[in-house]
Scaffold this motif. Structure first.
Motif, PDB file in Angstrom:
ATOM      1  N   ILE A 134       0.873  -1.194   0.000  1.00  0.00           N
ATOM      2  CA  ILE A 134       0.000   0.000   0.000  1.00  0.00           C
ATOM      3  C   ILE A 134       0.897   1.226   0.000  1.00  0.00           C
ATOM      4  N   ILE A 135       0.711   2.069  -0.985  1.00  0.00           N
ATOM      5  CA  ILE A 135       1.467   3.319  -1.076  1.00  0.00           C
ATOM      6  C   ILE A 135       0.590   4.468  -0.575  1.00  0.00           C
ATOM      7  N   LEU A 136       1.108   5.235   0.390  1.00  0.00           N
ATOM      8  CA  LEU A 136       0.409   6.422   0.901  1.00  0.00           C
ATOM      9  C   LEU A 136       1.126   7.668   0.399  1.00  0.00           C
ATOM     10  N   ILE A 137       0.389   8.519  -0.245  1.00  0.00           N
ATOM     11  CA  ILE A 137       0.915   9.839  -0.619  1.00  0.00           C
ATOM     12  C   ILE A 137       0.321  10.840   0.367  1.00  0.00           C
ATOM     13  N   CYS A 138       1.170  11.531   1.123  1.00  0.00           N
ATOM     14  CA  CYS A 138       0.729  12.400   2.222  1.00  0.00           C
ATOM     15  C   CYS A 138       0.997  13.861   1.882  1.00  0.00           C
ATOM     16  N   ARG A 139       0.011  14.661   2.089  1.00  0.00           N
ATOM     17  CA  ARG A 139       0.153  16.114   1.860  1.00  0.00           C
ATOM     18  C   ARG A 139      -0.291  16.867   3.102  1.00  0.00           C
ATOM     19  N   ASP A 140       0.548  17.770   3.572  1.00  0.00           N
ATOM     20  CA  ASP A 140       0.159  18.660   4.675  1.00  0.00           C
ATOM     21  C   ASP A 140      -0.694  19.777   4.078  1.00  0.00           C
ATOM     22  N   VAL A 141      -2.009  19.698   4.317  1.00  0.00           N
ATOM     23  CA  VAL A 141      -2.944  20.666   3.725  1.00  0.00           C
ATOM     24  C   VAL A 141      -3.549  21.569   4.803  1.00  0.00           C
ATOM     25  N   THR A 142      -2.803  21.747   5.904  1.00  0.00           N
ATOM     26  CA  THR A 142      -3.331  22.545   7.016  1.00  0.00           C
ATOM     27  C   THR A 142      -3.706  23.950   6.570  1.00  0.00           C
ATOM     28  N   THR A 143      -2.836  24.578   5.790  1.00  0.00           N
ATOM     29  CA  THR A 143      -3.112  25.954   5.331  1.00  0.00           C
ATOM     30  C   THR A 143      -4.394  26.001   4.511  1.00  0.00           C
ATOM     31  N   GLN A 144      -4.524  25.046   3.587  1.00  0.00           N
ATOM     32  CA  GLN A 144      -5.724  25.019   2.758  1.00  0.00           C
ATOM     33  C   GLN A 144      -6.977  24.760   3.581  1.00  0.00           C
ATOM     34  N   VAL A 145      -6.860  23.814   4.548  1.00  0.00           N
ATOM     35  CA  VAL A 145      -8.024  23.507   5.388  1.00  0.00           C
ATOM     36  C   VAL A 145      -8.421  24.726   6.213  1.00  0.00           C
ATOM     37  N   GLU A 146      -7.426  25.418   6.786  1.00  0.00           N
ATOM     38  CA  GLU A 146      -7.737  26.611   7.583  1.00  0.00           C
ATOM     39  C   GLU A 146      -8.358  27.694   6.711  1.00  0.00           C
ATOM     40  N   HIS A 147      -7.870  27.799   5.470  1.00  0.00           N
ATOM     41  CA  HIS A 147      -8.457  28.795   4.557  1.00  0.00           C
ATOM     42  C   HIS A 147      -9.911  28.426   4.239  1.00  0.00           C
ATOM     43  N   VAL A 148     -10.123  27.136   3.988  1.00  0.00           N
ATOM     44  CA  VAL A 148     -11.489  26.686   3.719  1.00  0.00           C
ATOM     45  C   VAL A 148     -12.380  26.923   4.937  1.00  0.00           C
ATOM     46  N   LYS A 149     -11.816  26.646   6.135  1.00  0.00           N
ATOM     47  CA  LYS A 149     -12.589  26.870   7.359  1.00  0.00           C
ATOM     48  C   LYS A 149     -12.923  28.350   7.521  1.00  0.00           C
ATOM     49  N   GLU A 150     -11.949  29.213   7.214  1.00  0.00           N
ATOM     50  CA  GLU A 150     -12.221  30.651   7.279  1.00  0.00           C
ATOM     51  C   GLU A 150     -13.342  31.030   6.318  1.00  0.00           C
ATOM     52  N   LEU A 151     -13.310  30.447   5.113  1.00  0.00           N
ATOM     53  CA  LEU A 151     -14.371  30.730   4.156  1.00  0.00           C
ATOM     54  C   LEU A 151     -15.719  30.225   4.658  1.00  0.00           C
ATOM     55  N   GLU A 152     -15.697  29.023   5.243  1.00  0.00           N
ATOM     56  CA  GLU A 152     -16.941  28.472   5.777  1.00  0.00           C
ATOM     57  C   GLU A 152     -17.459  29.317   6.937  1.00  0.00           C
TER      58      GLU A 152
END
Length: 627
Positions: A158-176
């Motif tokens: 099983i290959i896991l590709i991991c991305r730290d998307v904290t900035t994007q999630v926080e931006h989305v949360k701010e938009l929400e």
């Protein structure tokens, strides 16, 4: 959130990384048995393998290879940068053992029994999960799974590709959050914090549609504050705002979590109660609101007391629409106000029918007002000194669809129908001046005209100017116009109120008369504040004065009081010759009533003034005044 994170460039990058890693893993698996550990894999793959290895080591996304049981066999440097764990620290371990925040950690038994479910974890599957770095800092990790199937399940990787998307999630949360704030602002009243008309409408519509056909009950409570305008006028708008917030809090406290509370405009509020237990519950809530409003609130060190009127509706959602419910609640509130304010009233079919009839009547009145289709009546005023008719009081009357000729003002609310009342009074003023001019011309007598006006006209900023223009247009001097007002509408503590309007009338030359004096609303003290020219004695005092000793004495006292203040006196409601004689003997200056003439049309007034003679009797025996 998933839509933003799954943008096409990101998907393309992940696809490419996945392809690279899968290719390397497949190559490693395929050559593991025949090649030496390091050199043979590269020599067999050529220079391309070195390039691919270079990409894997320097890419920003973390790459992890696990066996079917989730144990980490290999990770790239980017994964160590993201998590803070070196490749040696995590090799042979499952991510669930070290990367989950404390609140999300799994039992050790569940981790030990973990095995990938290949029916769920297929290539391209994504997850967004909260993880924790070695230093304790949390971050949002977007995982994309790729499956490299082996000959057996144990050989599957099983290959896991991991991305730290904290900035994007926080931006989305701010938009929400911003979207939620805007939604809240769009659905709630800024001043009180309760729902607004838009939210009420959608909420009620949902309830009706949800329950339609089920025969469930729905309760509506509508209330507004009595005489709220007085609070704004006397204490300022900041005090008015405080009272509105107080009213909203009272309603919110009474309703609690039983339903929705909304402010629908001005000082009007509505509560919607889904499935109340019955009429008793709504009635109890209505009384609870009334009781809460009675508690005084302190604004700028002043204690303000307010009161309200409440309308209640209990309806079957299978038989009524949302708009009809609001309309019924409005009718119930109107009923509460009509019957005295400060009370609770229910909507019923009978109340609804009465309201529909009134609405039809008001529509006809509005049409007739638009077309000036009213009737003018004129009541002669007789002067004892001159022994003749010297003026007329004019009235506007309206032909009611079922009740005949009526005073239209009596059909209206002083607070709610100001514009209608002002139009009725303007009709009487304009048509009256025209008819007085005609009577002056045909009789060559300088008749005066008296007209009773309310605050609807007196407080209009354009009224004085309109009055001067009409006086000029019809050639009737302002000195011949007597503006009457009922003593009960004067409030001496009212800033910029009727006293100022009265002074303005006197300033342009009009005479001012206090109407219905002695009716119980005012008294002698009023004469100190109002610089009137004429006092009109209330007809309730005149009735029976010839036979009632106390009434006779009271009228005599009123007439003496008028003399002391230098006021002309007019007795109203003089119906018998005996009353005429008594008033003449007591020194009253003028009279009006059926003893002179009932109110007549302008054409009848022309004939009447030419032939009228007041019936004379012997002087009355004033011994009645002695008891």
């Amino acid at each position: 959130m998933a839509e933003i994170l799954a943008s096409p460039p990101v998907q393309y990058l992940i696809f490419c990384l996945g392809a690279v890693v899968v290719f390397l893993v497949a190559y490693r698996l395929g050559t593991r048995k025949t090649a030496s550990p390091e050199m043979e894999s590269l020599s067999g793959f050529g220079n391309d393998a070195a390039i691919l290895q270079l990409v894997v080591e320097h890419v920003h996304e973390g790459l992890v290879m696990q066996d079917i049981y989730g144990r980490i066999e290999w990770s790239n440097p980017a994964y160590s940068r993201i998590t803070g764990y070196s490749a040696d620290e995590i090799r042979g371990r499952r991510p669930q053992e070290f990367i989950l925040p404390s609140e999300n950690q799994l039992p050790s038994e569940e981790i030990a029994d973990f095995k990938y479910d290949l029916t769920r974890f297929r290539s391209g599957v994504e997850e967004l999960i909260m993880n924790q770095r070695k230093n304790g800092e949390t971050f949002w990790n977007q995982l994309t799974f790729a499956v490299v199937e082996g000959t057996t399940s144990d050989q599957t990787k099983i290959i896991l590709i991991c991305r730290d998307v904290t900035t994007q999630v926080e931006h989305v949360k701010e938009l929400e959050d911003a979207r939620n704030r805007l939604k809240f602002q769009a659905e709630h009243d800024d001043l009180t914090g309760v729902a607004n008309r838009s939210k009420l409408s959608s909420y009620l519509q949902e309830l009706v549609q949800e329950k339609n056909g089920t025969g469930r009950k729905l309760g509506i409570i509508q209330f507004d504050l009595d005489h709220f305008k007085d609070i704004n006028d006397n204490h300022g708008h900041s005090a008015g705002d405080a009272v509105l917030r107080h009213a909203a809090q009272v309603l919110q406290t009474a309703v609690g979590d039983k339903g929705l509370v909304a402010r629908i405009g001005g000082d009007e509020f509505i509560a919607v109660i889904p499935e109340p237990s019955g009429a008793d519950e709504l009635d109890s809530l209505g009384k609870k609101i009334m009781s809460g409003l009675e508690r005084p609130i302190t604004v700028d060190r002043h204690k303000l007391r307010v009161a309200g009127s409440v309308g209640l509706v209990l309806a079957d959602t299978a038989k009524v629409s949302a708009s009809a419910l609001i309309n019924w609640a409005d009718i119930a509130l109107y009923e509460a106000k009509k019957t005295g304010r400060g009370r609770v009233a229910w909507y019923s079919d009978a109340v609804g029918a009465t309201h529909r009839h009134r609405r039809m009547v008001m529509a006809q009145l509005d049409q007739d007002l638009e077309n000036s289709n009213l009737t003018l009546l004129m009541e002669p005023q007789y002067c004892f000194r001159e022994s003749k008719i010297v003026g007329y009081e004019v009235y506007a009357r309206w032909l009611h669809p079922s009740e005949g000729l009526v005073d239209p003002v009596t059909l209206l609310s002083v607070q709610e129908d100001q514009k209608r009342i002002a139009r009725i009074e303007m009709f009487a003023l304009q048509r009256g001046l025209a008819e007085i001019r005609n009577l002056r011309e045909v009789s060559n007598s300088p008749f005066t005209m008296a007209l009773n006006l309310s605050q609807a006209s007196l407080k209009s900023p354009d009224f004085i100017e309109a009055l001067q223009k009409l006086s000029s247009d019809y050639g009737i001097p302002l000195e011949a116009l007597i503006v009457e007002f009922d003593e009960k509408i004067i409030r001496f503590d009212e800033k910029d109120g009727l006293l100022d309007a009265i002074e303005a009338l006197k300033g342009i030359g009009c005479k001012v008369a206090i109407d219905r004096f002695g009716g119980g609303h005012g008294g002698a003290g009023q004469l100190l504040h109002v610089a009137a020219n004429v006092m009109k004695v209330c007809p309730d005092l005149v009735a029976g004065l010839e036979a009632n000793c106390e009434r006779h004495q009271l009228v005599q006292s009123v007439l003496r009081l008028a003399d002391q203040f230098g006021l002309e006196t007019v007795a109203v409601g003089v119906d018998t010759s005996r009353q005429v004689d008594v008033l003449r003997a007591l020194g009253c200056k003028q009279i009006q009533g059926s003893a002179v003439s009932a109110p007549v049309s302008p054409r009848e007034a022309e004939l009447h003034v030419m032939s009228f003679e007041l019936e004379e009797n012997n002087p009355p025996d004033l011994a009645i005044a002695k008891g």
